[in-house]
Scaffold this active site. Sequence first.
Site, PDB file in Angstrom:
ATOM      1  N   SER A  59       0.829  -1.204   0.000  1.00 48.38           N
ATOM      2  CA  SER A  59       0.000   0.000   0.000  1.00 48.38           C
ATOM      3  C   SER A  59       0.861   1.251   0.000  1.00 48.38           C
ATOM      4  O   SER A  59       1.964   1.253   0.562  1.00 48.38           O
ATOM      5  CB  SER A  59      -0.860  -0.022   1.269  1.00 48.38           C
ATOM      6  N   LYS A 113       1.985  -3.675   6.573  1.00 49.52           N
ATOM      7  CA  LYS A 113       2.488  -3.651   5.185  1.00 49.52           C
ATOM      8  C   LYS A 113       3.999  -3.415   5.172  1.00 49.52           C
ATOM      9  O   LYS A 113       4.739  -4.061   4.418  1.00 49.52           O
ATOM     10  CB  LYS A 113       1.761  -2.569   4.379  1.00 49.52           C
ATOM     11  N   TYR A 133      -2.176  -1.024  10.849  1.00 45.22           N
ATOM     12  CA  TYR A 133      -2.404  -1.567   9.505  1.00 45.22           C
ATOM     13  C   TYR A 133      -1.214  -1.241   8.600  1.00 45.22           C
ATOM     14  O   TYR A 133      -0.673  -2.116   7.914  1.00 45.22           O
ATOM     15  CB  TYR A 133      -3.703  -1.009   8.903  1.00 45.22           C
TER      16      TYR A 133
HETATM   17  P1  NAD Z   1     -11.070  -6.805   1.041  1.00 46.43           P
HETATM   18  O1  NAD Z   1     -11.299  -6.808   2.517  1.00 46.43           O
HETATM   19  O2  NAD Z   1     -12.229  -6.572   0.160  1.00 46.43           O
HETATM   20  O3  NAD Z   1     -10.391  -8.191   0.614  1.00 46.43           O
HETATM   21  C1  NAD Z   1      -9.561  -8.928   1.463  1.00 46.43           C
HETATM   22  C2  NAD Z   1     -10.080 -10.363   1.459  1.00 46.43           C
HETATM   23  O4  NAD Z   1      -9.247 -11.156   2.306  1.00 46.43           O
HETATM   24  C3  NAD Z   1     -11.500 -10.473   2.001  1.00 46.43           C
HETATM   25  O5  NAD Z   1     -12.289 -11.217   1.095  1.00 46.43           O
HETATM   26  C4  NAD Z   1     -11.336 -11.210   3.324  1.00 46.43           C
HETATM   27  O6  NAD Z   1     -12.456 -12.015   3.626  1.00 46.43           O
HETATM   28  C5  NAD Z   1     -10.066 -12.005   3.082  1.00 46.43           C
HETATM   29  N1  NAD Z   1      -9.294 -12.333   4.293  1.00 46.43           N
HETATM   30  C6  NAD Z   1      -8.881 -11.499   5.278  1.00 46.43           C
HETATM   31  N2  NAD Z   1      -8.186 -12.184   6.191  1.00 46.43           N
HETATM   32  C7  NAD Z   1      -8.142 -13.486   5.780  1.00 46.43           C
HETATM   33  C8  NAD Z   1      -7.589 -14.665   6.302  1.00 46.43           C
HETATM   34  N3  NAD Z   1      -6.942 -14.686   7.474  1.00 46.43           N
HETATM   35  N4  NAD Z   1      -7.738 -15.814   5.620  1.00 46.43           N
HETATM   36  C9  NAD Z   1      -8.417 -15.840   4.446  1.00 46.43           C
HETATM   37  N5  NAD Z   1      -8.964 -14.747   3.901  1.00 46.43           N
HETATM   38  C10 NAD Z   1      -8.842 -13.578   4.563  1.00 46.43           C
HETATM   39  O7  NAD Z   1      -9.911  -5.761   0.757  1.00 46.43           O
HETATM   40  P2  NAD Z   1      -9.350  -5.217  -0.628  1.00 46.43           P
HETATM   41  O8  NAD Z   1      -9.671  -3.776  -0.684  1.00 46.43           O
HETATM   42  O9  NAD Z   1      -9.731  -6.091  -1.724  1.00 46.43           O
HETATM   43  O10 NAD Z   1      -7.797  -5.329  -0.338  1.00 46.43           O
HETATM   44  C11 NAD Z   1      -7.033  -6.450  -0.745  1.00 46.43           C
HETATM   45  C12 NAD Z   1      -5.602  -6.267  -0.253  1.00 46.43           C
HETATM   46  O11 NAD Z   1      -5.093  -5.042  -0.766  1.00 46.43           O
HETATM   47  C13 NAD Z   1      -5.478  -6.173   1.266  1.00 46.43           C
HETATM   48  O12 NAD Z   1      -4.290  -6.825   1.658  1.00 46.43           O
HETATM   49  C14 NAD Z   1      -5.363  -4.683   1.507  1.00 46.43           C
HETATM   50  O13 NAD Z   1      -4.649  -4.398   2.680  1.00 46.43           O
HETATM   51  C15 NAD Z   1      -4.592  -4.246   0.287  1.00 46.43           C
HETATM   52  N6  NAD Z   1      -4.802  -2.816  -0.057  1.00 46.43           N
HETATM   53  C16 NAD Z   1      -6.075  -2.350  -0.230  1.00 46.43           C
HETATM   54  C17 NAD Z   1      -6.269  -1.009  -0.548  1.00 46.43           C
HETATM   55  C18 NAD Z   1      -7.637  -0.437  -0.697  1.00 46.43           C
HETATM   56  O14 NAD Z   1      -7.780   0.797  -0.636  1.00 46.43           O
HETATM   57  N7  NAD Z   1      -8.682  -1.220  -0.915  1.00 46.43           N
HETATM   58  C19 NAD Z   1      -5.173  -0.167  -0.704  1.00 46.43           C
HETATM   59  C20 NAD Z   1      -3.891  -0.691  -0.529  1.00 46.43           C
HETATM   60  C21 NAD Z   1      -3.730  -2.025  -0.213  1.00 46.43           C
HETATM   61  C1  WQD Z   2      -9.595   9.649   0.943  1.00 45.05           C
HETATM   62  C2  WQD Z   2      -9.802  11.134   1.200  1.00 45.05           C
HETATM   63  C3  WQD Z   2     -10.126  11.647   3.521  1.00 45.05           C
HETATM   64  C4  WQD Z   2     -13.947   9.538   3.942  1.00 45.05           C
HETATM   65  C5  WQD Z   2      -6.962   4.616   2.867  1.00 45.05           C
HETATM   66  C6  WQD Z   2      -5.900   3.966   3.694  1.00 45.05           C
HETATM   67  C7  WQD Z   2      -4.740   3.574   2.821  1.00 45.05           C
HETATM   68  C8  WQD Z   2      -5.201   2.733   1.642  1.00 45.05           C
HETATM   69  C9  WQD Z   2      -6.324   3.383   0.898  1.00 45.05           C
HETATM   70  C10 WQD Z   2      -5.092   0.436   2.215  1.00 45.05           C
HETATM   71  C11 WQD Z   2      -9.055  11.644   2.436  1.00 45.05           C
HETATM   72  C12 WQD Z   2     -11.376  11.969   2.727  1.00 45.05           C
HETATM   73  C13 WQD Z   2     -12.766  10.073   3.468  1.00 45.05           C
HETATM   74  C14 WQD Z   2     -15.022  10.403   4.264  1.00 45.05           C
HETATM   75  C15 WQD Z   2     -13.663  12.275   3.586  1.00 45.05           C
HETATM   76  N1  WQD Z   2      -5.741   1.483   2.072  1.00 45.05           N
HETATM   77  N2  WQD Z   2     -12.618  11.415   3.293  1.00 45.05           N
HETATM   78  N3  WQD Z   2     -14.832  11.746   4.070  1.00 45.05           N
HETATM   79  O1  WQD Z   2      -7.274   7.591   3.792  1.00 45.05           O
HETATM   80  O2  WQD Z   2      -6.415   8.085   1.454  1.00 45.05           O
HETATM   81  O3  WQD Z   2      -6.424   5.780   2.268  1.00 45.05           O
HETATM   82  O4  WQD Z   2      -7.367   3.726   1.816  1.00 45.05           O
HETATM   83  O5  WQD Z   2      -3.911   0.279   2.162  1.00 45.05           O
HETATM   84  O6  WQD Z   2      -3.839   2.891   3.634  1.00 45.05           O
HETATM   85  O7  WQD Z   2      -5.466   4.882   4.684  1.00 45.05           O
HETATM   86  O8  WQD Z   2      -8.564   6.818   1.744  1.00 45.05           O
HETATM   87  O9  WQD Z   2     -10.910   6.879   1.051  1.00 45.05           O
HETATM   88  O10 WQD Z   2     -10.361   6.900   3.514  1.00 45.05           O
HETATM   89  O11 WQD Z   2      -9.875   8.922   2.137  1.00 45.05           O
HETATM   90  O12 WQD Z   2     -13.549  13.494   3.454  1.00 45.05           O
HETATM   91  O13 WQD Z   2     -16.095   9.971   4.714  1.00 45.05           O
HETATM   92  O14 WQD Z   2     -11.201  11.351   1.479  1.00 45.05           O
HETATM   93  O15 WQD Z   2      -9.918  12.631   4.514  1.00 45.05           O
HETATM   94  O16 WQD Z   2      -8.647  12.955   2.145  1.00 45.05           O
HETATM   95  P1  WQD Z   2      -7.127   7.185   2.387  1.00 45.05           P
HETATM   96  P2  WQD Z   2     -10.005   7.301   2.133  1.00 45.05           P
END
Ligand code: NAD
Ligand code: WQD
Length: 338
Positions: A126, A155, A151
């Site tokens: 991330s 990572k 969290y």
């Molecule tokens: P998500 O929660 O939709 O998907 C994660 C999946 O993993 C879920 O289906 C959950 O049920 C499964 N899971 C969690 N723990 C588990 C375990 N112990 N065993 C088996 N399955 C398990 O999240 P996402 O948004 O699809 O994110 C996927 C990956 O990408 C995550 O590792 C997340 O940290 C990373 N990521 C997400 C974002 C984002 O903004 N969505 C940004 C950066 C990184």
């Molecule tokens: C985006 C912008 C908020 C909600 C998060 C995790 C990051 C990564 C992606 C996994 C910011 C603003 C939000 C709301 C708002 N995930 N906001 N009202 O914080 O950039 O990133 O998701 O790795 O680690 O921190 O994403 O969508 O929460 O926020 O004004 O109800 O929207 O302040 O500027 P963020 P977000």
Amino acid sequence: MSKILVTGGAGYIGSHTCVELLEAGYEIVIVDNFSNSKPEALKRIKQITGKDFDFYQVDILDREALGKVFDEHGDICAVIHFAGLKAVGESVAKPVEYYHNNITGTLMLIEEMRAHGVKKIVFSSSATVYGVDNTVPYVETMPTNTATNPYGYTKVMIEQILKDVYVSDNEWSISLLRYFNPIGAHSSGLIGEDPNGIPNNLFPYIQQVAVGRREHLNVFGDDYDTPDGTGVRDYIHVVDLAKGHLCAVKYVLENKGVEAVNLGTGNGSSVLDILHAFEKACGKELPYKITDRRAGDIAWCYADASKAKKLFGWQAQYNVDDMCRDGWKFIQQNPNGL
Ligand code: NAD
Ligand code: WQD
């Protein structure tokens, strides 16, 4: 054709990536414990692609069950590892659960991969690893040790673990994909982001305001040093992100080593930019209120996306209007989620 194990494949990014993998001709095996997803997502993947795959409702912390999956599929050649908990605020309240699920889970997976001679992995990292001390645009060579929450530290730590695995055994091939802010949905409207409870993130919150499930958006601060005072992020269409995984899989299948790669567009949009783009997509005004800043938020976050282009030949194709169009379609078709 190559068989890929996808952990967390029922989740938001995982389901979109599985669609792209199947459409590109890969065989897949999905493992998920449904802690943050639903079986319906798997049906939808089949509906979109017309293809079938094996699924195991397994927690990656259950090493024995995970081992059986590898035993039954001796031809798995690489793993895409999405499974993990991802709610930033919850990780502050439950650090032990987050470290255990994300880090112990990854260690179990690595152990089983090693035991079965599978040494190729694409890991969901991330942009959060860039922490607070770096300045935008974020480049992969920047230091990554100032995450702001448990969290984020999972990572940072998993990236370090995987780098150390490679140092110990140069047969490994590891891709650390640093996602920026994935939003939007598949163009079919069949899969998309489906959070439990009140959404923590901007885009699903706006989607729920648009279908009347929430009264108004709270905009967390309008006094940042940005053009309109609201936070700027690098929003990337989830289908672009999914396609980035195809490139990463191809790369790990053909190369050895460990590479951290940003998956972003390189462009920043503010909270109000996204809100207004969504209003355009859904054809109505969406109510919002400016509130206090959210603890831990930063003003700017966007990628230097040049490494992905150079290494993978990948770059994002979709813009914010595309992301909102597809996100609107998904929430209209699934106003109460999957
Ligand atoms: P998500 O929660 O939709 O998907 C994660 C999946 O993993 C879920 O289906 C959950 O049920 C499964 N899971 C969690 N723990 C588990 C375990 N112990 N065993 C088996 N399955 C398990 O999240 P996402 O948004 O699809 O994110 C996927 C990956 O990408 C995550 O590792 C997340 O940290 C990373 N990521 C997400 C974002 C984002 O903004 N969505 C940004 C950066 C990184
Ligand atoms: C985006 C912008 C908020 C909600 C998060 C995790 C990051 C990564 C992606 C996994 C910011 C603003 C939000 C709301 C708002 N995930 N906001 N009202 O914080 O950039 O990133 O998701 O790795 O680690 O921190 O994403 O969508 O929460 O926020 O004004 O109800 O929207 O302040 O500027 P963020 P977000």
